[in-house]
Each structure stands twice: as C-alpha cells, then as structure tokens.
Design a protein around this motif. Structure first.
Motif, PDB file in Angstrom:
ATOM      1  N   ARG A 227       0.832  -1.200   0.000  1.00  0.00           N
ATOM      2  CA  ARG A 227       0.000   0.000   0.000  1.00  0.00           C
ATOM      3  C   ARG A 227       0.868   1.252   0.000  1.00  0.00           C
ATOM      4  NH1 ARG A 227      -2.653  -1.131   4.070  1.00  0.00           N
ATOM      5  NH2 ARG A 227      -1.489   0.072   5.629  1.00  0.00           N
ATOM      6  N   ALA A 228       1.949   1.228   0.778  1.00  0.00           N
ATOM      7  CA  ALA A 228       2.849   2.377   0.793  1.00  0.00           C
ATOM      8  C   ALA A 228       3.519   2.571  -0.561  1.00  0.00           C
ATOM      9  CB  ALA A 228       3.906   2.187   1.886  1.00  0.00           C
ATOM     10  N   ALA A 229       3.817   1.473  -1.248  1.00  0.00           N
ATOM     11  CA  ALA A 229       4.428   1.587  -2.572  1.00  0.00           C
ATOM     12  C   ALA A 229       3.451   2.193  -3.567  1.00  0.00           C
ATOM     13  CB  ALA A 229       4.895   0.214  -3.042  1.00  0.00           C
ATOM     14  N   SER A 236       9.004   0.451  -4.253  1.00  0.00           N
ATOM     15  CA  SER A 236       8.345  -0.845  -4.330  1.00  0.00           C
ATOM     16  C   SER A 236       9.090  -1.878  -3.519  1.00  0.00           C
ATOM     17  CB  SER A 236       8.265  -1.303  -5.794  1.00  0.00           C
ATOM     18  OG  SER A 236       7.829  -2.641  -5.884  1.00  0.00           O
ATOM     19  N   SER A 237       8.330  -2.845  -2.958  1.00  0.00           N
ATOM     20  CA  SER A 237       8.949  -3.898  -2.161  1.00  0.00           C
ATOM     21  C   SER A 237       9.873  -4.768  -2.998  1.00  0.00           C
ATOM     22  CB  SER A 237       7.868  -4.761  -1.528  1.00  0.00           C
ATOM     23  OG  SER A 237       7.082  -5.371  -2.533  1.00  0.00           O
ATOM     24  N   LYS A 296      16.457  -5.282   9.975  1.00  0.00           N
ATOM     25  CA  LYS A 296      15.665  -4.057  10.144  1.00  0.00           C
ATOM     26  C   LYS A 296      15.374  -3.505   8.755  1.00  0.00           C
ATOM     27  CE  LYS A 296      15.816   0.520  12.340  1.00  0.00           C
ATOM     28  NZ  LYS A 296      16.633   1.424  13.194  1.00  0.00           N
ATOM     29  N   LEU A 297      14.117  -3.608   8.365  1.00  0.00           N
ATOM     30  CA  LEU A 297      13.687  -3.147   7.051  1.00  0.00           C
ATOM     31  C   LEU A 297      13.105  -1.751   7.188  1.00  0.00           C
ATOM     32  CD1 LEU A 297      13.180  -3.697   4.048  1.00  0.00           C
ATOM     33  CD2 LEU A 297      11.018  -4.781   4.687  1.00  0.00           C
ATOM     34  N   ILE A 298      13.752  -0.796   6.542  1.00  0.00           N
ATOM     35  CA  ILE A 298      13.334   0.600   6.631  1.00  0.00           C
ATOM     36  C   ILE A 298      12.015   0.779   5.896  1.00  0.00           C
ATOM     37  CG2 ILE A 298      14.005   2.981   6.218  1.00  0.00           C
ATOM     38  CD1 ILE A 298      15.758   1.459   8.194  1.00  0.00           C
ATOM     39  N   GLY A 299      11.077   1.488   6.546  1.00  0.00           N
ATOM     40  CA  GLY A 299       9.772   1.716   5.946  1.00  0.00           C
ATOM     41  C   GLY A 299       9.754   2.973   5.104  1.00  0.00           C
TER      42      GLY A 299
END
Length: 409
Positions: A227-229, A236-237, A296-299
């Motif tokens: 959704r953020a992408a 994009s993820s 740690k995956l940055i948002g």
C-alpha cells in the motif's frame, strides 16, 4: 463532664492529628491530600522526525552453494586443495586418473583418420564414375551407390570427430575444478578411492563475497508495504534499492547495511507469510552461511509525527484512547489512531504537540474528574524520565508528627 464539653476538649487534638496525617507526602502513600484529586504522572506529547521500520529474524545463506561431484568414473589420484580454504573459480580440487581417457582420445583420432581416408576414396570413385556416365560406361545405379558410399563415409568421419570431442572432455573432467569462487568444505574422498559419475559428493563450495539474509514477513506487513508503494511514500517492495540493516546475535543494533534483493511471488498459505531476501557484502568474511541475524527493514521516508509513550495508550471498548489533562486539571479522554512503535514511543494521530498525556496512574484517572498532575521530564526522544524515588521525596516531611505531639500535651 458533659458530652458537649468532652467534644470541645478533644476536637483540638483530633484536628492536630488530622493535620499531621495530611502532611504525608504524595509519593510515599500514592495518594494526594485527604479528599483531594488523585496524583498522576503526565508528560507532554512530543513532535519529532521519525522513520518507520520493521524487524525480522533472518537466516544467512550463501548465494552459490555447489556440491562438487565427478563427471567421470575413475580413481582419485590427488586432492589439490586444503580443506576450508578460499578457492577461485577454475582452481583444481581433485585429480582423477586420466590415462584411460587419454588412450581413448588416441583411439578416436585413429578412427577419424580412417574415416577421412574412406571419405576421400569414395569421393574419388564418384568423380571417376561421373566422367564415364556420359558415354554410358557406368549405370545410374552405380552412380547412386557411389554417392551413398561418400555420404556414409563423411557421416562416419563426423561421428568420429564428435567422439573425439567427448574423449577430450573426459580428459578435462579428470581434473575436478572449483565451479565457483568461495570457501571449500572438507574433502569427502581421499586418494586411491574409486568414484563414479556424480557419486559421491567430493566436497562443497560456497561463495563468500556476498551473503543472503532470508526472512519471512507476515501478510499484514506485506500489504502495508504494498500500500505504501502504491501511495508513493516508499519504493516498491521489489526494488533492489530498498535499504536494509542487519545485526548478528552478538552485536548491538544493526551495524551492517545492505539492500533488498528478492521478494517471493506468492504467500505461503500455511503460515500466511511471504519470503523476502536481502543481500549484504561479505568481502571481509564476517558472515558465515547458517547464522541467525536480526533484520531491520526501513519503511517510509522520514516525516514529522506526534509520539506518546506506548504505555499511555489504553482501550475503551473498540477504540484506542489516551487521557489528557485539560484545563483545571480535568481528565479528558482522547480517541487516537496509533501508528508505528519506535523506541517505546507510539506514533499517534489525534493528539497535539505539548498536550499533557497521563503516562502513570491511569487507574486513578477518570474522565471528567480532576487529578493532581506531576509533570515528568522527557529525553530527546520524548520518553518520560521516571520521577525521583518516593524515599527521596518523603525525607523532607519527616518532622510532620511534631504538631500532633504538641497538641497531645
């Protein structure tokens, strides 16, 4: 003495006793003055720059893991590497007795020579016969047979040349080389052992210049990032530029930087999770395949948000609320929409910066009722700093019982 005079005589003593009890500090007893509003600890809502992230547990794996097997059958002559050493692609690992393969090369070369001679003879016979056909010295049937003999001789020559290529490959395969650059495992065979084609595994080589970190993300997390992408607030993820940080079990924080490399094309229906992969540089050899790591995956990108201590948020039926100390120290419930949890602080929507939020004593605070707020200091992240111990606060009022003693005299 009448009851009226007794009441008048005892009332000053009772008043002095009640006054002495009223001097007990709030911190020692956990209550305010007699009949007064209950004490609570409050802290101001803080606005600061935040960046969302998610944490996962990952398993490290090598990009290339190759089981080295023999492609020809024979006796192992020598082991050409030291177990556990770094090797480059193409370096020899094992040597297999190649004398039989070299003899086969010589045999096939002889077959090629014979086939070449036969083809040349067939070609000459056909040329002579074609000159005689004009005077009807040979029949058409003989011409067809000669042409067939020539084609058969040429086919035999090509078959022998193909066999020569295979024989030379067997000679090359007798020297087993490293298929990739990396670190070797132990040698599973020693000189003198007979090995077959593909069996057994001679050794294993894993690449070491990079390392993959595989982790599983929940369905909710995946949908959040997708959704953020779509909203454009983050890449994009599946974008390899997404930053990722990693820390090993014996390290503090996340000292290693990498990037997203792969996201699977489907969710696992049994676990409702999707597999992701990050890649990290390993030229210094810090990472070993098989280790566990923290990811740690940055948002989304940095943005300004209002944060409150996570413990200040409570649930009122189906909604999340925080208790605000408003004018005249009256408690006001405030519905909020909670966001990310960062360093113990929760991003909320519905609270303004600077508003006093009750962080301790929530059970003593009732909506619409007054309280006695104790304002706590906050650190640079907005987290309240605990107040001084109750013993330190209660040391000063220690002489409080003196008025009661004087009254009793």
């Amino acid at each position: 003495m009448s009851k009226k005079n007794l009441a008048l005589t005892l009332s000053p003593a009772l008043i002095a006793l009640l006054a002495a009890c009223g001097q007990k500090p709030d911190g020692a007893g956990g209550h305010g003055g007699p009949g007064g509003p209950p004490p609570v600890s409050v802290a101001p809502a803080t606005q600061r720059e935040v960046q969302e992230f998610d944490e996962f547990t990952a398993r490290l794996e090598a990009p290339d893991t190759v089981e080295v097997r023999s492609r020809v059958a024979g006796t192992v002559d020598a082991v050409r590497f030291k177990e556990g050493q770094l090797v480059k692609k193409g370096e020899p690992l094992f040597t297999i007795d190649a004398r039989a393969f070299k003899a086969d090369v010589a045999r096939v070369e002889a077959q090629i020579a014979a086939a070449r001679t036969q083809a040349e003879l067939a070609k000459a016979d056909l040329a002579r016969s074609e000159k005689l056909i004009s005077i009807n010295a040979v029949s058409q049937q003989e011409i067809d047979q000669l042409r067939s003999a020539l084609r058969s001789a040429e086919a035999n020559q090509k078959a022998a040349e193909a066999a020569l290529v295979q024989s030379k490959l067997n000679v090359e395969y007798a020297s087993v080389t490293a298929p990739v650059s990396g670190r070797t495992s132990r040698a599973n065979v020693t000189p003198g052992n007979l090995v077959g084609v593909g069996d057994p595994v001679l050794t294993t080589v894993v690449s070491s210049d990079k390392v993959y970190a595989y982790f599983d993300a929940s369905e909710a997390t995946y949908l959040k990032y997708m959704r953020a992408a779509r909203d454009g607030s983050r890449p994009s993820s599946r974008d390899v530029a997404n930053p990722v940080q990693m820390g090993l079990s014996n390290e503090q924080g996340y000292p290693h930087a990498g990037k997203m490399d792969f996201v699977d094309n489907r969710l696992n229906p049994a676990t409702a999770s999707i597999r992701g992969r990050a890649v990290f540089d390993n030229k210094q050899g810090l990472f070993t395949p098989g280790l566990f790591a923290r990811i740690k995956l940055i948002g989304s990108g940095s943005y300004n948000a209002v944060v409150v201590p996570d413990r200040a948020i409570s649930t009122d039926q189906t909604r999340k609320i925080v208790l605000i100390v408003g004018p005249n120290n009256i408690v006001q419930p405030r519905p909020v929409t909670p966001g990310a949890l960062i360093d113990g602080m929760r991003v909320v929507d519905g609270v303004k910066p600077g508003e006093m939020v009750i962080v301790d004593g929530l059970l003593r605070a009732f909506p619409g009722a007054p309280v006695t707020p104790q304002v706590l200091k906050v650190d640079d992240k907005g987290m309240p700093i605990p107040a001084a111990p109750a013993g330190a606060q209660g040391a000063a009022p220690a002489p409080a019982p003196a008025p009661a003693s004087a009254a009793s005299k």
